[in-house]
Design an enzyme around this catalytic site. Structure first.
Site, PDB file in Angstrom:
ATOM      1  N   GLY A   1       0.792  -1.236   0.000  1.00 21.97           N
ATOM      2  CA  GLY A   1       0.000   0.000   0.000  1.00 21.97           C
ATOM      3  C   GLY A   1       0.820   1.279   0.000  1.00 21.97           C
TER       4      GLY A   1
ATOM      5  N   LEU B   1       3.650   2.528  -5.681  1.00 18.94           N
ATOM      6  CA  LEU B   1       3.004   3.306  -6.755  1.00 18.94           C
ATOM      7  C   LEU B   1       1.543   2.905  -6.917  1.00 18.94           C
ATOM      8  CD1 LEU B   1       2.920   4.981  -9.439  1.00 18.94           C
ATOM      9  CD2 LEU B   1       3.847   2.949 -10.569  1.00 18.94           C
ATOM     10  N   VAL B   2       1.283   1.594  -7.082  1.00 21.86           N
ATOM     11  CA  VAL B   2      -0.097   1.143  -7.343  1.00 21.86           C
ATOM     12  C   VAL B   2      -0.919   1.159  -6.064  1.00 21.86           C
ATOM     13  CG1 VAL B   2      -1.538  -0.750  -8.203  1.00 21.86           C
ATOM     14  CG2 VAL B   2       0.674  -0.295  -9.286  1.00 21.86           C
TER      15      VAL B   2
ATOM     16  N   TYR C   1      11.860 -12.129 -12.861  1.00 23.54           N
ATOM     17  CA  TYR C   1      10.561 -11.528 -12.487  1.00 23.54           C
ATOM     18  C   TYR C   1       9.435 -12.189 -13.287  1.00 23.54           C
ATOM     19  CZ  TYR C   1       7.172  -7.552 -12.403  1.00 23.54           C
ATOM     20  OH  TYR C   1       6.066  -6.738 -12.287  1.00 23.54           O
TER      21      TYR C   1
ATOM     22  N   LYS D   1       6.182 -14.332 -11.891  1.00 22.09           N
ATOM     23  CA  LYS D   1       4.802 -13.886 -12.125  1.00 22.09           C
ATOM     24  C   LYS D   1       4.013 -14.969 -12.860  1.00 22.09           C
ATOM     25  CE  LYS D   1       4.701  -9.536 -10.599  1.00 22.09           C
ATOM     26  NZ  LYS D   1       3.744  -9.035  -9.610  1.00 22.09           N
TER      27      LYS D   1
ATOM     28  N   TRP E   1      18.311   6.616 -22.069  1.00 20.95           N
ATOM     29  CA  TRP E   1      18.930   5.313 -22.312  1.00 20.95           C
ATOM     30  C   TRP E   1      18.291   4.637 -23.504  1.00 20.95           C
ATOM     31  CZ3 TRP E   1      18.604   3.719 -16.455  1.00 20.95           C
ATOM     32  CH2 TRP E   1      19.618   4.390 -15.759  1.00 20.95           C
TER      33      TRP E   1
HETATM   34  P1  NAP Z   1       6.386  -0.470  -5.875  1.00 22.48           P
HETATM   35  O1  NAP Z   1       6.027   0.955  -6.065  1.00 22.48           O
HETATM   36  O2  NAP Z   1       7.803  -0.904  -5.930  1.00 22.48           O
HETATM   37  O3  NAP Z   1       5.763  -0.950  -4.469  1.00 22.48           O
HETATM   38  C1  NAP Z   1       6.060  -2.241  -4.027  1.00 22.48           C
HETATM   39  C2  NAP Z   1       5.328  -2.444  -2.732  1.00 22.48           C
HETATM   40  O4  NAP Z   1       5.612  -3.758  -2.278  1.00 22.48           O
HETATM   41  C3  NAP Z   1       5.765  -1.464  -1.642  1.00 22.48           C
HETATM   42  O5  NAP Z   1       4.650  -1.039  -0.901  1.00 22.48           O
HETATM   43  C4  NAP Z   1       6.672  -2.316  -0.784  1.00 22.48           C
HETATM   44  O6  NAP Z   1       6.684  -1.949   0.577  1.00 22.48           O
HETATM   45  C5  NAP Z   1       6.008  -3.667  -0.926  1.00 22.48           C
HETATM   46  N1  NAP Z   1       6.927  -4.742  -0.565  1.00 22.48           N
HETATM   47  C6  NAP Z   1       8.209  -4.915  -0.976  1.00 22.48           C
HETATM   48  N2  NAP Z   1       8.732  -6.001  -0.361  1.00 22.48           N
HETATM   49  C7  NAP Z   1       7.753  -6.505   0.460  1.00 22.48           C
HETATM   50  C8  NAP Z   1       7.681  -7.584   1.364  1.00 22.48           C
HETATM   51  N3  NAP Z   1       8.730  -8.388   1.591  1.00 22.48           N
HETATM   52  N4  NAP Z   1       6.525  -7.801   2.030  1.00 22.48           N
HETATM   53  C9  NAP Z   1       5.454  -6.985   1.826  1.00 22.48           C
HETATM   54  N5  NAP Z   1       5.455  -5.929   0.977  1.00 22.48           N
HETATM   55  C10 NAP Z   1       6.606  -5.704   0.316  1.00 22.48           C
HETATM   56  O7  NAP Z   1       5.604  -1.401  -6.908  1.00 22.48           O
HETATM   57  P2  NAP Z   1       4.334  -1.053  -7.817  1.00 22.48           P
HETATM   58  O8  NAP Z   1       4.792  -0.431  -9.084  1.00 22.48           O
HETATM   59  O9  NAP Z   1       3.315  -0.358  -6.980  1.00 22.48           O
HETATM   60  O10 NAP Z   1       3.812  -2.541  -8.194  1.00 22.48           O
HETATM   61  C11 NAP Z   1       2.665  -3.060  -7.570  1.00 22.48           C
HETATM   62  C12 NAP Z   1       2.286  -4.340  -8.306  1.00 22.48           C
HETATM   63  O11 NAP Z   1       2.010  -4.033  -9.674  1.00 22.48           O
HETATM   64  C13 NAP Z   1       3.415  -5.372  -8.327  1.00 22.48           C
HETATM   65  O12 NAP Z   1       2.878  -6.682  -8.218  1.00 22.48           O
HETATM   66  C14 NAP Z   1       4.023  -5.190  -9.718  1.00 22.48           C
HETATM   67  O13 NAP Z   1       4.641  -6.388 -10.175  1.00 22.48           O
HETATM   68  C15 NAP Z   1       2.804  -4.856 -10.520  1.00 22.48           C
HETATM   69  N6  NAP Z   1       3.091  -4.128 -11.777  1.00 22.48           N
HETATM   70  C16 NAP Z   1       3.774  -2.935 -11.731  1.00 22.48           C
HETATM   71  C17 NAP Z   1       4.035  -2.272 -12.938  1.00 22.48           C
HETATM   72  C18 NAP Z   1       4.787  -0.952 -12.972  1.00 22.48           C
HETATM   73  O14 NAP Z   1       5.057  -0.470 -14.086  1.00 22.48           O
HETATM   74  N7  NAP Z   1       5.084  -0.350 -11.851  1.00 22.48           N
HETATM   75  C19 NAP Z   1       3.610  -2.830 -14.160  1.00 22.48           C
HETATM   76  C20 NAP Z   1       2.897  -4.032 -14.130  1.00 22.48           C
HETATM   77  C21 NAP Z   1       2.649  -4.680 -12.931  1.00 22.48           C
HETATM   78  P3  NAP Z   1       7.860  -0.971   1.151  1.00 22.48           P
HETATM   79  O15 NAP Z   1       7.367   0.394   0.867  1.00 22.48           O
HETATM   80  O16 NAP Z   1       7.913  -1.282   2.614  1.00 22.48           O
HETATM   81  O17 NAP Z   1       9.125  -1.331   0.410  1.00 22.48           O
HETATM   82  O1  GFB Z   2      10.528   1.392 -18.051  1.00 25.79           O
HETATM   83  P1  GFB Z   2      11.654   0.486 -18.382  1.00 25.79           P
HETATM   84  O2  GFB Z   2      12.831   0.447 -17.451  1.00 25.79           O
HETATM   85  O3  GFB Z   2      11.053  -0.977 -18.425  1.00 25.79           O
HETATM   86  O4  GFB Z   2      12.236   0.823 -19.858  1.00 25.79           O
HETATM   87  P2  GFB Z   2      10.562  -1.960 -19.547  1.00 25.79           P
HETATM   88  C1  GFB Z   2      11.360   1.170 -20.891  1.00 25.79           C
HETATM   89  C2  GFB Z   2      12.156   1.730 -22.058  1.00 25.79           C
HETATM   90  O5  GFB Z   2      12.623   3.066 -21.698  1.00 25.79           O
HETATM   91  C3  GFB Z   2      13.421   0.946 -22.433  1.00 25.79           C
HETATM   92  C4  GFB Z   2      13.986   3.203 -22.051  1.00 25.79           C
HETATM   93  O6  GFB Z   2      13.507   0.932 -23.846  1.00 25.79           O
HETATM   94  C5  GFB Z   2      14.545   1.806 -21.852  1.00 25.79           C
HETATM   95  O7  GFB Z   2      15.758   1.664 -22.584  1.00 25.79           O
HETATM   96  N1  GFB Z   2      14.618   4.245 -21.211  1.00 25.79           N
HETATM   97  C6  GFB Z   2      15.133   5.406 -21.678  1.00 25.79           C
HETATM   98  C7  GFB Z   2      14.754   4.220 -19.874  1.00 25.79           C
HETATM   99  N2  GFB Z   2      15.625   6.141 -20.667  1.00 25.79           N
HETATM  100  C8  GFB Z   2      15.398   5.426 -19.523  1.00 25.79           C
HETATM  101  C9  GFB Z   2      15.669   5.683 -18.159  1.00 25.79           C
HETATM  102  O8  GFB Z   2      16.217   6.718 -17.774  1.00 25.79           O
HETATM  103  N3  GFB Z   2      15.256   4.734 -17.269  1.00 25.79           N
HETATM  104  C10 GFB Z   2      14.638   3.579 -17.654  1.00 25.79           C
HETATM  105  N4  GFB Z   2      14.248   2.690 -16.708  1.00 25.79           N
HETATM  106  N5  GFB Z   2      14.379   3.286 -18.963  1.00 25.79           N
HETATM  107  C11 GFB Z   2      10.031  -3.411 -17.423  1.00 25.79           C
HETATM  108  C12 GFB Z   2      10.330  -4.786 -16.838  1.00 25.79           C
HETATM  109  O9  GFB Z   2      10.512  -3.360 -18.757  1.00 25.79           O
HETATM  110  O10 GFB Z   2       8.612  -3.209 -17.461  1.00 25.79           O
HETATM  111  C13 GFB Z   2       9.799  -4.870 -15.442  1.00 25.79           C
HETATM  112  O11 GFB Z   2      11.721  -5.029 -16.876  1.00 25.79           O
HETATM  113  C14 GFB Z   2       8.409  -4.301 -15.266  1.00 25.79           C
HETATM  114  O12 GFB Z   2       9.822  -6.228 -15.026  1.00 25.79           O
HETATM  115  C15 GFB Z   2       8.109  -3.098 -16.142  1.00 25.79           C
HETATM  116  O13 GFB Z   2       7.430  -5.273 -15.461  1.00 25.79           O
HETATM  117  C16 GFB Z   2       6.616  -2.814 -16.227  1.00 25.79           C
HETATM  118  O14 GFB Z   2       9.191  -1.567 -19.949  1.00 25.79           O
HETATM  119  O15 GFB Z   2      11.585  -2.126 -20.611  1.00 25.79           O
END
Ligand code: NAP
Ligand code: GFB
Length: 301
Positions: free
Chosen positions: A9, A12-13, A125, A129, A190
């Site tokens: 909680g 981000l989500v 990862y 999943k 990048w």
């Molecule tokens: P996030 O911002 O990194 O938040 C992760 C959360 O998980 C934090 O609240 C963290 O708590 C908690 N956490 C980490 N380790 C834990 C543990 N050992 N026990 C309990 N909680 C723990 O991640 P998010 O982006 O919100 O992602 C939420 C979900 O959406 C994940 O399942 C992720 O795979 C999925 N998702 C994310 C994206 C994306 O682009 N962000 C895309 C697709 C799916 P702390 O604050 O205490 O570290």
């Molecule tokens: O968001 P990102 O790290 O994750 O990268 P993915 C997306 C694209 O942005 C890539 C480019 O083509 C990167 O090369 N990029 C350009 C950058 N500048 C930057 C920068 O400053 N930072 C980052 N991070 N990227 C992730 C998965 O893939 O998608 C994770 O590896 C997760 O597991 C997430 O599920 C949703 O979209 O490539």
């Protein structure tokens, strides 16, 4: 009013949900089964929205495949076992569109999930999943449950992880532009910028999850995305424009682009929620950039 536990909680989500009991890893460490069982038993929620995970961008994934696999397998196994043992009625888990097979050459659909290996950049990862998808299916079948996973595309929004090394692209670029403006330097992007991504604003994702809790009667996974792609190059132009950055932009082609595309087919979601209006990326970026500049001190970076 339904009592909803939102694990993760503080992330981000999780933090984008308007209400619910939100936990961080400090109150509820899902790597510790016994403590987590007692904690959740005391809360006795009607529903669990399981956002906790080890999450990161492309580069954090490439450098930590074992940790991403281990921690996500453990957290997901523990929470599912606890939910089943405590007879929690509703459960939503999270997969990701980056776990689909890398070389499908067509927009992803839910049934494609296991049709080939994921992109090598995040196999730890991705397989963790994918095993969660298998585990939820097995629990539903054996224990007569109706739990399901959503499959969001790349999420962005306020309270994201803005760390320059471990973040996803949108928070990474927002932070880089902030520093380039402050230090009067160029912006280093990048990769080549040719990669394409779909993005969903975090508040849209949480709204959709709450609607699915009420309306979704199936238990198969469901893609959550507008299915609108944007190139990283065009994304950079938007962030530069909204941030009013006037410096140079350099694409560092020595860095990986990761998957070139992760396009999805969101027909299933549109069938269930035909009226849902996604936040236009320009609006979501403006909200996120304004939040970051106004909360720089306390932002995760
Ligand atoms: P996030 O911002 O990194 O938040 C992760 C959360 O998980 C934090 O609240 C963290 O708590 C908690 N956490 C980490 N380790 C834990 C543990 N050992 N026990 C309990 N909680 C723990 O991640 P998010 O982006 O919100 O992602 C939420 C979900 O959406 C994940 O399942 C992720 O795979 C999925 N998702 C994310 C994206 C994306 O682009 N962000 C895309 C697709 C799916 P702390 O604050 O205490 O570290
Ligand atoms: O968001 P990102 O790290 O994750 O990268 P993915 C997306 C694209 O942005 C890539 C480019 O083509 C990167 O090369 N990029 C350009 C950058 N500048 C930057 C920068 O400053 N930072 C980052 N991070 N990227 C992730 C998965 O893939 O998608 C994770 O590896 C997760 O597991 C997430 O599920 C949703 O979209 O490539």
């Amino acid at each position: 009013m339904k009592k909803i536990l939102i694990t993760g909680g503080t992330g981000l989500v999780g933090s984008s949900f308007p209400n619910g009991i939100k936990t961080s890893s400090k109150e509820l460490d899902l790597l510790n089964y016994n403590h987590s069982y007692e904690f959740i038993k005391n809360i006795n929620p009607d529903s669990i929205i399981h956002c906790s995970a080890m999450v990161g961008g492309l580069y954090k994934n490439m450098n930590n495949p074992a940790e991403f696999f281990d921690k996500n397998i453990s957290m997901n196994s523990n929470i599912l076992k606890i939910a089943k043992n405590l007879k929690i009625k509703q459960f939503i888990g999270f997969l990701s569109t980056c776990i689909f097979p890398d070389n499908l050459n067509k927009p992803f659909e839910e049934d494609d999930l296991h049709l080939g290996p994921p992109h090598n950049s995040n196999y730890g990862y991705a397989y963790a999943k994918r095993m969660f998808d298998v585990q939820v299916k097995a629990y539903n079948e054996q224990f007569g449950l109706n739990y399901f996973n959503v499959i969001p595309t790349n999420v962005y929004g306020i309270n994201d992880n803005f760390n320059l090394e471990s973040s996803h692209v949108i928070p990474g670029l927002i932070h880089k532009v902030y520093l380039a403006k402050k230090n009067k330097t160029d912006l280093i992007v990048w990769g080549s910028g040719i990669a394409k991504r779909e993005f969903i604003f975090s508040e849209d994702l949480s709204k959709i999850c709450l609607e699915l809790l009420e309306k979704y009667n199936d238990n198969s996974p469901i893609i959550v995305s507008s299915s609108q792609e944007i190139s990283i190059k065009d994304l950079v132009d938007l962030i530069v424009d909204i941030s009013n950055f006037k410096g140079g932009v350099i694409f560092d082609k020595t860095k990986s682009d990761g998957q070139i595309t992760k396009n999805t087919n969101n027909t299933k979601l549109k069938t269930i929620l035909p009226e849902f209006q996604f936040t236009p990326i320009e609006i979501g970026l403006e909200k996120t950039i304004n939040w970051f500049y106004n909360n720089y001190e306390r932002a995760r970076k």
